[in-house]
Design an enzyme around this catalytic site. Structure first.
Site, short mmCIF file in Angstrom:
data_model
loop_
_atom_site.label_atom_id
_atom_site.label_comp_id
_atom_site.label_asym_id
_atom_site.label_seq_id
_atom_site.Cartn_x
_atom_site.Cartn_y
_atom_site.Cartn_z
N HIS A 16 0.90 -1.51 -0.04
CA HIS A 16 0.09 -0.47 0.04
C HIS A 16 1.11 1.37 -0.06
O HIS A 16 1.71 1.12 -0.12
CB HIS A 16 -0.93 -0.27 1.27
CG HIS A 16 -0.32 0.07 2.62
ND1 HIS A 16 0.21 -1.31 2.90
CD2 HIS A 16 -0.25 1.33 3.00
CE1 HIS A 16 1.10 -0.74 4.11
NE2 HIS A 16 0.51 0.99 4.52
N HIS A 75 1.40 3.69 1.86
CA HIS A 75 1.72 4.58 2.79
C HIS A 75 3.15 4.94 2.84
O HIS A 75 3.60 4.32 2.89
CB HIS A 75 1.59 4.10 4.59
CG HIS A 75 -0.60 4.47 4.73
ND1 HIS A 75 -0.39 4.02 5.68
CD2 HIS A 75 -0.95 5.53 4.04
CE1 HIS A 75 -1.94 4.06 5.64
NE2 HIS A 75 -2.03 5.24 4.20
N ASP A 121 5.55 4.78 5.28
CA ASP A 121 6.93 3.95 6.03
C ASP A 121 6.34 2.71 5.14
O ASP A 121 7.44 1.46 5.48
CB ASP A 121 6.74 3.76 7.14
CG ASP A 121 4.61 3.64 7.46
OD1 ASP A 121 4.43 3.42 6.72
OD2 ASP A 121 5.18 2.42 8.70
N HIS A 122 5.45 2.20 3.98
CA HIS A 122 6.65 1.05 2.92
C HIS A 122 6.58 1.49 1.85
O HIS A 122 7.33 0.00 1.58
CB HIS A 122 4.59 0.60 2.67
CG HIS A 122 4.49 0.11 4.65
ND1 HIS A 122 3.46 -1.11 4.74
CD2 HIS A 122 3.60 0.58 5.03
CE1 HIS A 122 3.69 -1.86 6.31
NE2 HIS A 122 3.17 -0.12 6.29
N HIS A 138 -8.22 -0.69 5.71
CA HIS A 138 -6.57 0.15 5.99
C HIS A 138 -6.03 1.40 5.07
O HIS A 138 -5.81 3.01 5.14
CB HIS A 138 -5.21 -0.62 6.01
CG HIS A 138 -3.95 0.01 6.39
ND1 HIS A 138 -3.82 1.41 8.21
CD2 HIS A 138 -3.01 0.87 7.06
CE1 HIS A 138 -2.90 1.71 8.23
NE2 HIS A 138 -1.80 1.51 7.45
N ASP A 164 -0.14 -3.95 6.13
CA ASP A 164 -0.91 -3.12 7.64
C ASP A 164 -2.62 -3.28 7.99
O ASP A 164 -3.25 -2.68 8.30
CB ASP A 164 -0.83 -1.82 7.65
CG ASP A 164 0.43 -1.32 7.71
OD1 ASP A 164 1.45 -1.76 7.78
OD2 ASP A 164 0.40 -0.08 8.09
N HIS A 196 4.33 -4.29 11.06
CA HIS A 196 4.88 -3.51 12.33
C HIS A 196 5.21 -4.59 12.92
O HIS A 196 3.84 -5.51 13.75
CB HIS A 196 3.75 -2.42 12.80
CG HIS A 196 3.55 -1.67 11.86
ND1 HIS A 196 4.72 -0.48 11.86
CD2 HIS A 196 3.45 -1.67 10.56
CE1 HIS A 196 4.41 0.85 10.84
NE2 HIS A 196 3.79 0.48 10.53
#
Length: 266
Positions: free
Chosen positions: A60, A62, A64-65, A118, A139, A177
């Protein structure tokens, strides 16, 4: 013609940021990275293990990915697999439900699931191997929890998680995570008296004290301990009613929504 044995695949755990995990799948020579939020840990692992990057897999959009993708592409000209409808400009091979990919450089086939909730376009990757089934779920599913609903609806997340429950119990769950201990505290509040949950608290607590990750877990462990896979149980609905967060005789979607909202403020 001599048939060579299938090359063994392994998954390296690469911690990143405060609590992210990046997953490096490799065969001793080539490697694919899942959700590289930053490039540094990936470059370091590739160098340390003398691996060549052959693919990038994204779940996805975001940061941090995906934040490490540009840095990796500066050094390796590799395909970037990712969701078709999640707004990631760097994806070169867009994917959706029902597609299967052969990961370049590896003896690895992955099926794609659409798992909105998410984010609206979130996908997951499933290795359907009877000896080593894997789930890379970003996530969507966490150890004893699930992702926040930043874009999707409770129904979407509920239906996405139900797709995972149909996977074999021994499937390893590679989420993104290290949230397990906080999720377990919430799970105990929701479902006191669950012996499997109490045992997991002890086991995962010991892992964290030893500096070890609690991930991967398995689908079997999640089905036994994760309230977001167990929300249809009457005792979980009763906990929500007793907490003043749910009306009696609520629908499963209402129950799931109330559970997720409780976790948001727990």
């Amino acid at each position: 013609m001599t048939t060579l044995p299938r090359t063994h695949l392994a998954v390296l755990t690469l911690p990143a940021f405060k609590d992210n995990y990046l997953w490096l799948i490799h065969d001793g020579s080539n490697a694919a990275i899942v959700d590289p939020g930053e490039a540094g840990p990936v470059k370091a692992a590739l160098a340390a293990h003398k691996l060549r990057l052959t693919a990038i897999l994204l779940t996805h959009h975001h940061a941090d990915h995906i934040g490490g993708v540009p840095g990796l592409l500066e050094e390796w000209d590799v395909p970037v697999f990712g969701p078709r409808d999640d707004g990631i400009a760097l994806v070169t091979h867009p994917l959706g439900e029902g597609e299967r990919i052969a990961v370049p450089g590896l003896d690895l086939a992955l099926d794609v699931l659409d798992v909105p909730g998410h984010t609206l376009g979130h996908i997951a990757y499933v290795r359907r191997d009877e000896d080593a089934p894997w789930l890379f779920c970003g996530d969507t599913l966490f150890g004893a929890g699930c992702g926040r609903l930043f874009e999707g609806t409770p129904r979407q997340m509920m239906e996405s998680l139900e797709k995972f429950t149909t996977l074999p119990d021994e499937t390893l769950v590679y989420c993104a995570h290290e949230y397990t201990l906080s999720n377990l505290r919430f799970a105990q509040a929701v479902e006191p008296g669950n012996a499997a949950l109490d045992a997991r608290v002890l086991a995962d607590g010991a892992r964290r004290e030893a500096g070890q990750p609690t991930i991967p877990s398995t689908i079997a462990i999640e089905k036994a301990t994760n309230p977001f896979l167990r929300y249809r149980l009457p005792r979980i609905a009763h906990s929500l009613v007793d907490a003043g967060r749910l009306q009696p005789a609520a629908t499963p979607v209402d129950t799931f929504a109330a559970l997720r909202e409780w976790k948001n403020t727990f």
